[in-house]
Scaffold this motif. Structure first.
Motif, PDB file in Angstrom:
ATOM      1  N   SER A 188       0.836  -1.199   0.000  1.00  0.00           N
ATOM      2  CA  SER A 188       0.000   0.000   0.000  1.00  0.00           C
ATOM      3  C   SER A 188       0.871   1.249   0.000  1.00  0.00           C
ATOM      4  CB  SER A 188      -0.908  -0.009   1.231  1.00  0.00           C
ATOM      5  OG  SER A 188      -1.667   1.172   1.322  1.00  0.00           O
ATOM      6  N   GLY A 189       0.320   2.346  -0.520  1.00  0.00           N
ATOM      7  CA  GLY A 189       1.055   3.605  -0.550  1.00  0.00           C
ATOM      8  C   GLY A 189       2.086   3.615  -1.665  1.00  0.00           C
TER       9      GLY A 189
ATOM     10  N   ARG B  44      -3.584   4.126  -3.135  1.00  0.00           N
ATOM     11  CA  ARG B  44      -4.050   4.782  -1.910  1.00  0.00           C
ATOM     12  C   ARG B  44      -5.569   4.671  -1.878  1.00  0.00           C
ATOM     13  NH1 ARG B  44       0.607   7.194  -0.209  1.00  0.00           N
ATOM     14  NH2 ARG B  44       2.057   7.848  -1.843  1.00  0.00           N
ATOM     15  N   SER B  45      -6.122   4.397  -0.719  1.00  0.00           N
ATOM     16  CA  SER B  45      -7.554   4.117  -0.624  1.00  0.00           C
ATOM     17  C   SER B  45      -8.252   5.115   0.298  1.00  0.00           C
ATOM     18  CB  SER B  45      -7.784   2.697  -0.102  1.00  0.00           C
ATOM     19  OG  SER B  45      -9.157   2.445   0.082  1.00  0.00           O
ATOM     20  N   ASN B  46      -9.053   5.996  -0.288  1.00  0.00           N
ATOM     21  CA  ASN B  46      -9.868   6.908   0.523  1.00  0.00           C
ATOM     22  C   ASN B  46     -11.019   6.166   1.203  1.00  0.00           C
ATOM     23  OD1 ASN B  46      -8.374   9.257  -0.022  1.00  0.00           O
ATOM     24  ND2 ASN B  46      -9.430   9.554  -1.972  1.00  0.00           N
TER      25      ASN B  46
ATOM     26  N   GLY C 292       1.114   5.780   6.536  1.00  0.00           N
ATOM     27  CA  GLY C 292      -0.297   5.790   6.154  1.00  0.00           C
ATOM     28  C   GLY C 292      -0.884   4.389   6.135  1.00  0.00           C
ATOM     29  N   THR C 293      -0.110   3.445   5.624  1.00  0.00           N
ATOM     30  CA  THR C 293      -0.517   2.038   5.596  1.00  0.00           C
ATOM     31  C   THR C 293      -0.737   1.512   7.010  1.00  0.00           C
ATOM     32  OG1 THR C 293       0.752   1.687   3.565  1.00  0.00           O
ATOM     33  CG2 THR C 293       0.179  -0.272   4.835  1.00  0.00           C
TER      34      THR C 293
END
Length: 323
Positions: free
Chosen positions: A9-10, A72-74, A104-105
């Motif tokens: 992720s990221g 990236r997941s909103n 962030g992950t």
């Protein structure tokens, strides 16, 4: 624990594939079914999950990027998104999760673990090397060497034309790439977000170089420096020193790509296996890291909320060796 899954992720970083390989093969070695999740938390929400075998990760240790893709997941930031993600794990009987990424992950993973009790262990995958709880992150060494190679090449042309080059490297909040590539490349000055370097300081340092009969100079600028990126810094300096030839090079995303170095391949392999074995040994909401060449586990909340300072000796070294 009979089934675990892994996602990236990221921002991508060289060595993520080596880490995926270690997770899959480490799980299989311990008799656990292994699943890959494509496109990070978005893929988890959408159910883009597939079973992986040992051969699924053949011939990837030397490849940059991530075969699982990243995004990236909103939606994962919302309770509704995390509820969908939990449903996708539950319906497949997946009991544990390895996440490869940065702060962030880990922030998302920590909330997910608290809400649904899903065991999650992280592996630090970011070129910035800015995560507390590990001496090095996956991809950092490769990024430094990529930047260093570029600096070496630019030094040749700078010397040929008596130019001052401002070279921008990645590092929005962290100066680790700038410091290591700058020292390795013999930069006259390194500008990083963690310390304040004024335009007057830059002009003074370049002036000292002139006094020592230097005909060219390299200034390495982390993109997040308080004076701005390399373009802004060069423009401010040129207003005061308009008798010199200034050039700017922004290295950008070449620092994220390319085959990982031996150090990153080995580090990623160690951390991927440590993440799996951490899950199997009851670790929850923690990151696997390496400190003093030993595997350690640090809680996500500590990794996220604790800053990782630059070594002051490194900054002092720059000043001494640039004369």
């Amino acid at each position: 624990m009979k089934k675990i899954a892994v996602l990236t992720s990221g921002g991508d970083s060289p060595g993520m594939n080596a880490c995926i390989r270690a997770v899959i093969r480490g799980a299989i070695y311990h008799g656990v079914e292994a699943y890959g999740i494509k496109y990070g938390y978005n893929g988890l929400i959408e159910g883009d999950i597939y079973k992986m075998k040992s051969y699924s990760v053949s011939n990837i240790i030397q490849r940059g990027g991530t075969i699982l893709k990243s995004a990236r997941s909103n939606e994962f930031r919302t309770p509704e998104g995390r509820k969908k993600a939990f449903y996708q794990l539950q319906r497949r009987g997946i009991e544990g999760l390895v996440v490869i990424g940065g702060d962030g992950t880990f922030t998302g993973a920590n909330i997910f673990c608290q809400e649904y009790g899903v065991p999650v262990v992280g592996a630090p995958g970011t070129i910035d090397n800015d995560l507390y709880g590990t001496d090095f992150t996956i991809g950092f060494d490769t990024a430094v060497n990529t930047a260093l190679n570029a600096i070496d090449n630019i030094r040749d042309t700078a010397n040929s034309h008596d130019r001052i080059f401002f070279i921008e490297v990645m590092g929005r909040d962290s100066g680790y790439i700038a410091i290591e590539s700058g020292i390795g490349g013999g930069a006259e000055l390194i500008m990083v977000p963690e310390t304040s370097t004024s335009i007057e300081d830059v002009i003074h340092t370049l002036g000292q170089g002139r006094n020592h009969e230097k005909t060219s100079s390299i200034v390495v600028v982390a993109e997040g420096d308080e004076e701005g990126g390399a373009i802004e810094v060069a423009a401010k300096v040129k207003e005061r020193l308009n008798d010199k030839d200034f050039k700017v090079s922004i290295l950008g995303h070449i620092q994220r790509g390319g085959a990982p170095t031996a150090m990153d391949r080995i580090l990623a392999s160690r951390l991927g296996l440590a993440a799996v074995e951490g899950l199997l040994n009851g670790k929850r909401s923690m990151m696997a890291g390496v400190i003093n060449n030993r595997i350690v586990y640090t809680e996500f909340k500590e990794c996220i909320n604790t800053s990782k300072p630059l070594e002051q000796d490194m900054l002092r070294m720059v000043k001494i060796l640039s004369i």
